[in-house]
Each structure stands twice: as C-alpha cells, then as structure tokens.
Design an enzyme around this catalytic site. Sequence first.
Site, PDB file in Angstrom:
ATOM      1  N   ASN A 100       0.829  -1.206   0.000  1.00 19.65           N
ATOM      2  CA  ASN A 100       0.000   0.000   0.000  1.00 19.65           C
ATOM      3  C   ASN A 100       0.864   1.257   0.000  1.00 19.65           C
ATOM      4  O   ASN A 100       1.956   1.266   0.556  1.00 19.65           O
ATOM      5  CB  ASN A 100      -0.942   0.011   1.215  1.00 19.65           C
ATOM      6  CG  ASN A 100      -1.864  -1.200   1.203  1.00 19.65           C
ATOM      7  OD1 ASN A 100      -2.074  -1.804   0.156  1.00 19.65           O
ATOM      8  ND2 ASN A 100      -2.389  -1.555   2.354  1.00 19.65           N
ATOM      9  N   ASP A 102      -0.524   4.229   0.957  1.00 20.06           N
ATOM     10  CA  ASP A 102      -1.401   5.207   1.627  1.00 20.06           C
ATOM     11  C   ASP A 102      -0.894   5.700   2.980  1.00 20.06           C
ATOM     12  O   ASP A 102      -1.590   6.471   3.642  1.00 20.06           O
ATOM     13  CB  ASP A 102      -2.816   4.593   1.789  1.00 20.06           C
ATOM     14  CG  ASP A 102      -2.798   3.270   2.582  1.00 20.06           C
ATOM     15  OD1 ASP A 102      -3.684   2.428   2.353  1.00 20.06           O
ATOM     16  OD2 ASP A 102      -1.875   3.063   3.406  1.00 20.06           O
ATOM     17  N   HIS A 117       5.997  -0.498  -2.484  1.00 20.44           N
ATOM     18  CA  HIS A 117       5.561   0.220  -3.691  1.00 20.44           C
ATOM     19  C   HIS A 117       5.597   1.731  -3.510  1.00 20.44           C
ATOM     20  O   HIS A 117       5.003   2.453  -4.292  1.00 20.44           O
ATOM     21  CB  HIS A 117       4.144  -0.224  -4.087  1.00 20.44           C
ATOM     22  CG  HIS A 117       4.081  -1.658  -4.499  1.00 20.44           C
ATOM     23  ND1 HIS A 117       2.902  -2.366  -4.534  1.00 20.44           N
ATOM     24  CD2 HIS A 117       5.056  -2.539  -4.861  1.00 20.44           C
ATOM     25  CE1 HIS A 117       3.152  -3.613  -4.934  1.00 20.44           C
ATOM     26  NE2 HIS A 117       4.455  -3.737  -5.128  1.00 20.44           N
ATOM     27  N   CYS A 128      16.023  12.669 -11.988  1.00 22.09           N
ATOM     28  CA  CYS A 128      17.172  12.554 -11.067  1.00 22.09           C
ATOM     29  C   CYS A 128      16.767  12.050  -9.681  1.00 22.09           C
ATOM     30  O   CYS A 128      17.594  11.852  -8.806  1.00 22.09           O
ATOM     31  CB  CYS A 128      17.888  13.912 -10.955  1.00 22.09           C
ATOM     32  SG  CYS A 128      16.921  15.181 -10.135  1.00 22.09           S
ATOM     33  N   CYS A 145      11.288  19.673 -11.802  1.00 20.25           N
ATOM     34  CA  CYS A 145      12.398  19.534 -10.845  1.00 20.25           C
ATOM     35  C   CYS A 145      13.241  20.807 -10.881  1.00 20.25           C
ATOM     36  O   CYS A 145      13.556  21.339 -11.963  1.00 20.25           O
ATOM     37  CB  CYS A 145      13.246  18.335 -11.268  1.00 20.25           C
ATOM     38  SG  CYS A 145      14.745  18.134 -10.294  1.00 20.25           S
ATOM     39  N   CYS A 148      16.896  19.580 -12.370  1.00 22.54           N
ATOM     40  CA  CYS A 148      17.169  19.180 -13.764  1.00 22.54           C
ATOM     41  C   CYS A 148      16.015  19.509 -14.701  1.00 22.54           C
ATOM     42  O   CYS A 148      16.022  19.121 -15.869  1.00 22.54           O
ATOM     43  CB  CYS A 148      17.479  17.678 -13.811  1.00 22.54           C
ATOM     44  SG  CYS A 148      16.011  16.655 -13.612  1.00 22.54           S
ATOM     45  N   SER A 187      -4.803  -9.563  -3.068  1.00 25.61           N
ATOM     46  CA  SER A 187      -5.295 -10.552  -4.049  1.00 25.61           C
ATOM     47  C   SER A 187      -4.149 -11.425  -4.552  1.00 25.61           C
ATOM     48  O   SER A 187      -4.363 -12.332  -5.346  1.00 25.61           O
ATOM     49  CB  SER A 187      -5.950  -9.820  -5.232  1.00 25.61           C
ATOM     50  OG  SER A 187      -4.997  -8.915  -5.803  1.00 25.61           O
ATOM     51  N   GLU A 213     -12.151 -12.979   0.881  1.00 25.19           N
ATOM     52  CA  GLU A 213     -12.452 -14.036  -0.112  1.00 25.19           C
ATOM     53  C   GLU A 213     -11.166 -14.793  -0.454  1.00 25.19           C
ATOM     54  O   GLU A 213     -10.062 -14.355  -0.140  1.00 25.19           O
ATOM     55  CB  GLU A 213     -13.077 -13.413  -1.375  1.00 25.19           C
ATOM     56  CG  GLU A 213     -12.231 -12.343  -2.006  1.00 25.19           C
ATOM     57  CD  GLU A 213     -13.019 -11.521  -3.044  1.00 25.19           C
ATOM     58  OE1 GLU A 213     -14.193 -11.181  -2.817  1.00 25.19           O
ATOM     59  OE2 GLU A 213     -12.405 -11.217  -4.073  1.00 25.19           O
TER      60      GLU A 213
END
Length: 245
Positions: A100, A102, A117, A128, A145, A148, A187, A213
């Site tokens: 997650n 979040d 992630h 950069c 940025c 750059c 999942s 599930e």
Amino acid sequence: MFSEKLLLRLKHSFSVTVLTGAGISAESGVPTFRGKDGLWNNYKVEDIATVNAFRNNSKLFWDFYGWRRKLIKDVKPNLGHYALVDIERFFQDFYLITQNVDNLHISAGSKNVIELHGNIMRTKCSECGTPYDETFYEVTKIPLCQKCSALTRPDVVLFGESLNAKLLQRAQEAAAQCEVFFSIGTSSIVEPAASLPYMAKGNGAYLVEINTEKTSLSKNVDEFISGQSGKVLPLLVMMIEKMQS
Ligand code: BV8
Ligand code: ZN
C-alpha cells in the site's frame, strides 16, 4: 477462528512477517484495486499507474494521482492497522511489508514498515529522483524539478517499473527468515510481492492468509481466515495477549 496450531506457533515464535495489500485499508474507506470501486473514470489502475501513461499523458496521470491523494489525505488507520502495531510488540523480529502507498501503517504507529511500492504522499523528480516535500492535489502545470527541470511525479512504483532493490531484498529476507507469515488483504496478483508468501513457506514458515475471499494463494496456505482484517486482527491480539498472560 484461529487454530490451536497457529496459536502454539505464535507462542513459541520470535520472528513474524506480515504482507499487507489494499484490503487492510478498505475499512478506512480507501478503494481496493480490483474491487468494484477500484476504478477512476473507468480506468483500471494497471492502465494508468504505468511509466507509459506518465510519459504519454502526464496530465491525465497527475489528475489520477491528485484524485487518489485527495481520497487518501483524509482517511484514518482502522482497527486492523492498530492491531498490527500491537502485534509488532509481541515479537522480537517483526517486519511489516506493505504494497500500500497510503501511509496508514506508519500513521497508525507501526515501526518496521517496508513500503515496497512507495508512498503516494511523497513526490520526486522523474529523472534525477530528487525528493520534494510538497504534496500537490491539483496541478494545472506539472511541477518541474528545480535541479534538472524534468517532470516530478508521486514517489510510487509504477507497473513495468523495478522496485527499489534494497527494499525488495529486505522484504525477501524478512519472508525467508520468519517462523510465521501473514498475507493480509491482498489478491496476491502483483509481482514480485506475490512471491513473498511462497518464499516464507519454502523456508518452513507457517503461512496464514486473512482475506474476505479466497485468492490464488489460498490453496497453498496452512491456514485461511475468512473475514475483514479490521475485525480479525484485534481478535488475534486478544488471543496472543491471553496466551502471554
Ligand atoms: C517489477 C503503486 C520488474 C502504484 C503498485 C513477474 C515478475 C515481475 C513483474 C511481473 C511479473 N508478472 C507481471 C509483472 C508485471 C507487474 C505485475 O505484477 N502485474 C500484475 C498485474 C500481473 N509487476 C510490476 O510491474 C512490478 N515491477 O516487477 O519490475 C519489471 C520491470 C519491467 C517489466 C516487467 C517487470 C511493479 C508492481 C508495483 C505496481 N505498483 N502500486 C499505485 O498504487 O498507484 S501495485 C498496486 O497493486 C498497489 O500497490 C496494490 O497494493 C497492489 C496489489 O493489489 P492488492 O493490494 O492485492 O489489492 P487488490 O485490490 O488486488 O486486492 C485487495 C484484496 O483485499 C482482495 O483480495 C480482497 O478480497 C481483500 N479485501 C478487501 N477488503 C478486505 C480484504 N481483506 C481483508 N479485509 C478486508 N476488509
Ligand atoms: Zn531532477
């Protein structure tokens, strides 16, 4: 709800690793990816959370992430996140690997979190990698940025993009060395995170899945616990506390 076997394992274990997915944040009101509410303007996440989408249509990409950030900025951790904070205290070696983005595990107070992630509230340069504190929710012109002049983007791992090698290695080590592995609210589709439970099992860990599930992982687990993580995990904390008293 929990087998004697699992409770005995936990009683005698030092090392527990947990992998969470979007399901653990569902009770906080964050839409899951593959559930019915996981869409944005009829786009699938897999189609828009990609490097190509960022490159070919960065405004649409930013509109999607601005929408996701607005969703996430007001949500709060739920009882499942807080239960994992308690569970972390019971074990000498505890790792919380999350898919997650979040920030809810960190805001709940979990310490040993591996954000496989990335984190949607962080921004970085797309070239950069310079980090930027500002969290934009609406952009008319995509922020560039200052170093750059490349486009900036949320600091998340997009589909088709490699994960941070060090984080992935830490996650794989945490899976390989644990005695009990929990897969919660995922999942089990997205790689390479989906391979972690198999690594744990391959190294002799007792593999538990908590989900509302069955998933593609379910046939390979030692124990499947059907239910909402926000309800199941506080019960697990109570059982462990009872065993330890
Ligand atoms: C990569 C950030 C190398 C963005 C995300 C094999 C090896 C390597 C790569 C691949 C491979 N096969 C395919 C690939 C490509 C791809 C992939 O896995 N595709 C899938 C769709 C097949 N993987 C990658 O691209 C990865 N990169 O490996 O680099 C490389 C390089 C180039 C080419 C190839 C490989 C990068 C993957 C990371 C992508 N970024 N997020 C963003 O979020 O904006 S992934 C995204 O999906 C989220 O992080 C999310 O967490 C994750 C997984 O989804 P889930 O968390 O499982 O959520 P989902 O909705 O699916 O399920 C929710 C579950 O909860 C359900 O089971 C439901 O029943 C349950 N539930 C609901 N409510 C509750 C509940 N359970 C308990 N309680 C409840 N209350
Ligand atoms: Zn830059």
